[in-house]
Scaffold this motif. Sequence first.
Motif, mmCIF file in Angstrom:
data_model
loop_
_atom_site.group_PDB
_atom_site.id
_atom_site.type_symbol
_atom_site.label_atom_id
_atom_site.label_comp_id
_atom_site.label_asym_id
_atom_site.label_seq_id
_atom_site.Cartn_x
_atom_site.Cartn_y
_atom_site.Cartn_z
ATOM 1 N N ALA A 1 0.837 -1.207 0.000
ATOM 2 C CA ALA A 1 0.000 0.000 0.000
ATOM 3 C C ALA A 1 0.867 1.251 0.000
ATOM 4 C CB ALA A 1 -0.942 -0.004 1.199
ATOM 5 N N ALA A 2 1.916 1.258 0.817
ATOM 6 C CA ALA A 2 2.820 2.415 0.864
ATOM 7 C C ALA A 2 3.570 2.563 -0.456
ATOM 8 C CB ALA A 2 3.807 2.274 2.020
ATOM 9 N N ALA A 3 3.964 1.451 -1.042
ATOM 10 C CA ALA A 3 4.686 1.491 -2.320
ATOM 11 C C ALA A 3 3.791 2.061 -3.416
ATOM 12 C CB ALA A 3 5.163 0.086 -2.694
ATOM 13 N N TYR A 4 2.539 1.596 -3.467
ATOM 14 C CA TYR A 4 1.610 2.091 -4.479
ATOM 15 C C TYR A 4 1.332 3.579 -4.274
ATOM 16 C CZ TYR A 4 -2.640 2.868 -7.130
ATOM 17 O OH TYR A 4 -3.566 3.388 -7.992
ATOM 18 N N ALA A 5 1.116 3.977 -3.039
ATOM 19 C CA ALA A 5 0.848 5.397 -2.736
ATOM 20 C C ALA A 5 2.035 6.252 -3.156
ATOM 21 C CB ALA A 5 0.554 5.586 -1.250
ATOM 22 N N TRP A 6 3.231 5.767 -2.907
ATOM 23 C CA TRP A 6 4.444 6.497 -3.278
ATOM 24 C C TRP A 6 4.560 6.635 -4.796
ATOM 25 C CZ3 TRP A 6 9.171 4.652 -5.494
ATOM 26 C CH2 TRP A 6 10.228 5.574 -5.452
ATOM 27 N N LEU A 7 4.233 5.566 -5.508
ATOM 28 C CA LEU A 7 4.301 5.622 -6.972
ATOM 29 C C LEU A 7 3.272 6.578 -7.562
ATOM 30 C CD1 LEU A 7 4.775 1.862 -7.900
ATOM 31 C CD2 LEU A 7 6.438 3.706 -8.189
ATOM 32 N N ARG A 8 2.160 6.748 -6.907
ATOM 33 C CA ARG A 8 1.096 7.612 -7.410
ATOM 34 C C ARG A 8 1.320 9.079 -7.094
ATOM 35 N NH1 ARG A 8 -2.299 6.228 -10.999
ATOM 36 N NH2 ARG A 8 -3.920 7.410 -9.987
#
Length: 118
Positions: free
Chosen positions: A109-116
Amino acid sequence: MPKPPRPADPCPAAAAYPAYTVWQVLELPVRGSELIEAVNRGLPCAMLQRLAAWLVIPLAAGLQCVGISPSTWRRRVQAGCLSVQESDRLYRFVSVLDRAIELFEGDKAAAYAWLRRP
């Protein structure tokens, strides 16, 4: 203080894999000739659906990450697979996502949020 137990993964495909890597969830080889052949054939639409379920995001957000419009998505679902270009974009997004998850020590979730984030 002990950590609370993690909730079960909402993606049924992920339940079959103990490690829950994005590659395992998508049943996609990380590299090699099998991967190249799969991308050149066109990846199944189900891969993008499994990715969205595994990330716990709406399918529309997954489509946006790969650059597929809703109308194009409807045509692809009827055909059953993505185009070669869309398959390549999905593979590239998954590659970057995998590295981001590694960076965030498994927190997808943190990785996806960071990518967005811009």
